[in-house]
Design a protein around this motif. Structure first.
Motif, PDB file in Angstrom:
ATOM      1  N   TYR A  56       0.845  -1.197   0.000  1.00 47.39           N
ATOM      2  CA  TYR A  56       0.000   0.000   0.000  1.00 47.39           C
ATOM      3  C   TYR A  56       0.878   1.244   0.000  1.00 47.39           C
ATOM      4  CZ  TYR A  56      -3.258   3.653   1.244  1.00 47.39           C
ATOM      5  OH  TYR A  56      -3.986   4.818   1.229  1.00 47.39           O
ATOM      6  N   GLY A  57       0.619   2.123  -0.972  1.00 52.17           N
ATOM      7  CA  GLY A  57       1.339   3.384  -1.059  1.00 52.17           C
ATOM      8  C   GLY A  57       0.372   4.550  -1.032  1.00 52.17           C
ATOM      9  N   ARG A  68       7.888  -3.246  -6.203  1.00 55.12           N
ATOM     10  CA  ARG A  68       8.173  -4.168  -7.304  1.00 55.12           C
ATOM     11  C   ARG A  68       9.446  -4.961  -7.050  1.00 55.12           C
ATOM     12  NH1 ARG A  68       7.016   0.913 -11.134  1.00 55.12           N
ATOM     13  NH2 ARG A  68       4.748   0.710 -11.339  1.00 55.12           N
ATOM     14  N   ALA A  69      10.436  -4.292  -6.449  1.00 58.12           N
ATOM     15  CA  ALA A  69      11.709  -4.960  -6.161  1.00 58.12           C
ATOM     16  C   ALA A  69      11.527  -6.086  -5.141  1.00 58.12           C
ATOM     17  CB  ALA A  69      12.722  -3.946  -5.631  1.00 58.12           C
ATOM     18  N   LEU A  70      10.479  -5.990  -4.336  1.00 55.95           N
ATOM     19  CA  LEU A  70      10.186  -7.017  -3.338  1.00 55.95           C
ATOM     20  C   LEU A  70       9.347  -8.154  -3.914  1.00 55.95           C
ATOM     21  CD1 LEU A  70       9.387  -4.639  -0.363  1.00 55.95           C
ATOM     22  CD2 LEU A  70      11.293  -6.265  -0.450  1.00 55.95           C
ATOM     23  N   GLY A  71       9.013  -8.040  -5.193  1.00 53.38           N
ATOM     24  CA  GLY A  71       8.259  -9.095  -5.857  1.00 53.38           C
ATOM     25  C   GLY A  71       6.755  -9.002  -5.691  1.00 53.38           C
ATOM     26  N   VAL A  72       6.243  -7.816  -5.318  1.00 48.62           N
ATOM     27  CA  VAL A  72       4.793  -7.650  -5.190  1.00 48.62           C
ATOM     28  C   VAL A  72       4.198  -7.486  -6.590  1.00 48.62           C
ATOM     29  CG1 VAL A  72       2.930  -6.293  -4.161  1.00 48.62           C
ATOM     30  CG2 VAL A  72       5.139  -6.476  -2.984  1.00 48.62           C
ATOM     31  N   GLU A  73       3.202  -8.274  -6.920  1.00 46.75           N
ATOM     32  CA  GLU A  73       2.568  -8.187  -8.234  1.00 46.75           C
ATOM     33  C   GLU A  73       1.797  -6.881  -8.364  1.00 46.75           C
ATOM     34  OE1 GLU A  73       0.259 -11.579  -9.337  1.00 46.75           O
ATOM     35  OE2 GLU A  73       1.600 -12.971  -8.307  1.00 46.75           O
ATOM     36  N   GLU A  74       1.754  -6.357  -9.590  1.00 45.41           N
ATOM     37  CA  GLU A  74       1.098  -5.070  -9.841  1.00 45.41           C
ATOM     38  C   GLU A  74      -0.356  -5.061  -9.357  1.00 45.41           C
ATOM     39  OE1 GLU A  74       2.226  -2.200 -10.999  1.00 45.41           O
ATOM     40  OE2 GLU A  74       4.271  -2.892 -11.338  1.00 45.41           O
ATOM     41  N   PHE A 105      -1.650  -1.195  -4.137  1.00 38.87           N
ATOM     42  CA  PHE A 105      -2.744  -0.234  -4.013  1.00 38.87           C
ATOM     43  C   PHE A 105      -2.155   1.129  -3.658  1.00 38.87           C
ATOM     44  CE2 PHE A 105      -4.321  -4.420  -3.164  1.00 38.87           C
ATOM     45  CZ  PHE A 105      -5.589  -4.459  -3.741  1.00 38.87           C
ATOM     46  N   VAL A 106      -2.592   2.163  -4.389  1.00 31.78           N
ATOM     47  CA  VAL A 106      -2.061   3.509  -4.156  1.00 31.78           C
ATOM     48  C   VAL A 106      -3.197   4.527  -4.135  1.00 31.78           C
ATOM     49  CG1 VAL A 106      -0.546   5.336  -5.005  1.00 31.78           C
ATOM     50  CG2 VAL A 106       0.115   2.948  -5.293  1.00 31.78           C
ATOM     51  N   ASP A 107      -3.231   5.327  -3.080  1.00 28.49           N
ATOM     52  CA  ASP A 107      -4.177   6.445  -2.994  1.00 28.49           C
ATOM     53  C   ASP A 107      -3.431   7.752  -3.170  1.00 28.49           C
ATOM     54  OD1 ASP A 107      -6.920   5.548  -2.427  1.00 28.49           O
ATOM     55  OD2 ASP A 107      -6.046   4.620  -0.644  1.00 28.49           O
ATOM     56  N   LYS A 108      -4.106   8.711  -3.796  1.00 32.19           N
ATOM     57  CA  LYS A 108      -3.548  10.052  -3.938  1.00 32.19           C
ATOM     58  C   LYS A 108      -4.451  11.028  -3.186  1.00 32.19           C
ATOM     59  CE  LYS A 108      -1.109   9.395  -8.309  1.00 32.19           C
ATOM     60  NZ  LYS A 108      -0.843   9.959  -9.654  1.00 32.19           N
ATOM     61  N   GLN A 109      -4.336  11.000  -1.877  1.00 26.26           N
ATOM     62  CA  GLN A 109      -5.109  11.908  -1.047  1.00 26.26           C
ATOM     63  C   GLN A 109      -4.560  11.924   0.375  1.00 26.26           C
ATOM     64  OE1 GLN A 109      -8.817   9.355  -1.615  1.00 26.26           O
ATOM     65  NE2 GLN A 109      -9.173  10.108   0.462  1.00 26.26           N
ATOM     66  N   ASN A 117      -7.742  10.518   7.349  1.00 21.16           N
ATOM     67  CA  ASN A 117      -8.639   9.439   7.758  1.00 21.16           C
ATOM     68  C   ASN A 117      -8.426   8.246   6.826  1.00 21.16           C
ATOM     69  OD1 ASN A 117     -10.390   9.701   5.380  1.00 21.16           O
ATOM     70  ND2 ASN A 117     -11.122  11.589   6.337  1.00 21.16           N
ATOM     71  N   PHE A 118      -9.210   7.199   7.034  1.00 21.27           N
ATOM     72  CA  PHE A 118      -9.002   5.969   6.269  1.00 21.27           C
ATOM     73  C   PHE A 118     -10.098   5.731   5.226  1.00 21.27           C
ATOM     74  CE2 PHE A 118      -6.446   5.623  10.005  1.00 21.27           C
ATOM     75  CZ  PHE A 118      -5.290   4.992   9.572  1.00 21.27           C
ATOM     76  N   ASP A 119     -10.863   6.761   4.937  1.00 16.19           N
ATOM     77  CA  ASP A 119     -11.901   6.659   3.900  1.00 16.19           C
ATOM     78  C   ASP A 119     -11.291   6.898   2.530  1.00 16.19           C
ATOM     79  OD1 ASP A 119     -13.834   6.172   5.806  1.00 16.19           O
ATOM     80  OD2 ASP A 119     -14.231   8.302   6.110  1.00 16.19           O
ATOM     81  N   ARG A 120     -10.335   6.045   2.172  1.00 18.94           N
ATOM     82  CA  ARG A 120      -9.652   6.137   0.888  1.00 18.94           C
ATOM     83  C   ARG A 120     -10.015   4.916   0.069  1.00 18.94           C
ATOM     84  NH1 ARG A 120      -4.470   5.677   3.876  1.00 18.94           N
ATOM     85  NH2 ARG A 120      -5.114   6.770   5.760  1.00 18.94           N
ATOM     86  N   PRO A 121     -10.380   5.105  -1.187  1.00 13.37           N
ATOM     87  CA  PRO A 121     -10.894   3.981  -1.997  1.00 13.37           C
ATOM     88  C   PRO A 121      -9.952   2.796  -2.126  1.00 13.37           C
ATOM     89  CG  PRO A 121     -10.401   5.890  -3.380  1.00 13.37           C
ATOM     90  CD  PRO A 121     -10.377   6.360  -1.965  1.00 13.37           C
ATOM     91  N   TYR A 122      -8.675   3.058  -2.406  1.00  7.26           N
ATOM     92  CA  TYR A 122      -7.764   1.940  -2.622  1.00  7.26           C
ATOM     93  C   TYR A 122      -7.349   1.291  -1.300  1.00  7.26           C
ATOM     94  CZ  TYR A 122      -7.575   3.025  -7.545  1.00  7.26           C
ATOM     95  OH  TYR A 122      -7.921   3.226  -8.850  1.00  7.26           O
TER      96      TYR A 122
END
Length: 214
Positions: free
Chosen positions: A5-6, A23-29, A33-37, A41-46
């Motif tokens: 999560y980013g 990606r370097a840690l081998g996490v699949e695309e 999950f990335v939020d831009k906000q 609080n934790f009301d973020r879609p991703y």
């Protein structure tokens, strides 16, 4: 399963630095999950989408603790929900020595107590830093205002071109949509400018324009 999560605080910020680590840690695309906000609080879609996906035994990577959030109570609540209720683990890459729930899990029940106390201290420090940054920003704005710096969108001036189109519109020669198209203005902007013009100048410039073009 590896999940990451980013988060960045604004839409114009680039999360690529965080993505490279994941990606370097081998996490699949599909598991990143990335939020831009804001993290207030934790009301973020991703974040919420990731939260629904987590299962016992999963490993969640964060770039740093404040990417999870910036709310003191919220950070503790979410961390405990993921690590203790679901049974997944969290690793913060900026300080794996301290922020790796697997180490606390290996200590059994005493590990839960130590994890909660330790997380409380660090989350509190993170929130205080956020408050300090906000205070510094407020103070900076006040200093800038005192120096004459203006904030907000610059107000457009009433130009001769606007007056010309305004006159045509008022006389019934063209419709409002044509006037907006000529001035390249949206509906709200056009009528706001009309209101400003009429309130500020009472139509005097309109009359002057008509006389000057005869």
């Amino acid at each position: 399963m590896k999940i990451a999560y980013g988060r960045v605080s604004a839409k114009d910020q680039n999360p690529e630095r965080q993505l490279i680590k994941f990606r370097a840690l081998g996490v699949e695309e599909r598991n990143i999950f990335v939020d831009k906000q804001s993290g207030k609080n934790f009301d973020r879609p991703y974040y919420q989408a990731m939260r629904l996906m987590i299962r016992a035994g999963d490993l969640i990577y964060l770039d740093a603790l404040d990417r999870l959030g910036r709310d003191y109570d919220g950070i503790i609540r979410e961390w405990q929900y993921i690590t203790q209720e679901i049974g997944a683990d969290i690793v913060c890459l900026d300080n794996e020595t301290l922020f790796d729930s697997r180490k606390f899990r290996a200590m059994g029940d005493i590990g839960k107590v130590l994890e909660t106390q330790f997380l409380s201290i660090l989350a509190y420090v993170a929130e205080q830093e956020r408050k300090k940054n906000r205070q510094r920003q407020t103070e900076g704005i006040e200093v800038a205002k005192a120096a004459g710096v203006k904030f907000g969108r610059p107000k457009q001036n009433i130009t001769p071109e606007f007056i010309r189109v305004y006159n045509h519109w008022k006389s019934g020669a063209i419709k409002a949509v044509e006037a907006m198209r000529e001035l390249d203005m949206k509906n709200r902007t056009f009528y706001r400018r009309v209101k400003e013009y009429e309130q500020s100048f009472g139509g005097e410039f309109s009359k002057y324009e008509e006389l000057s073009t005869n």
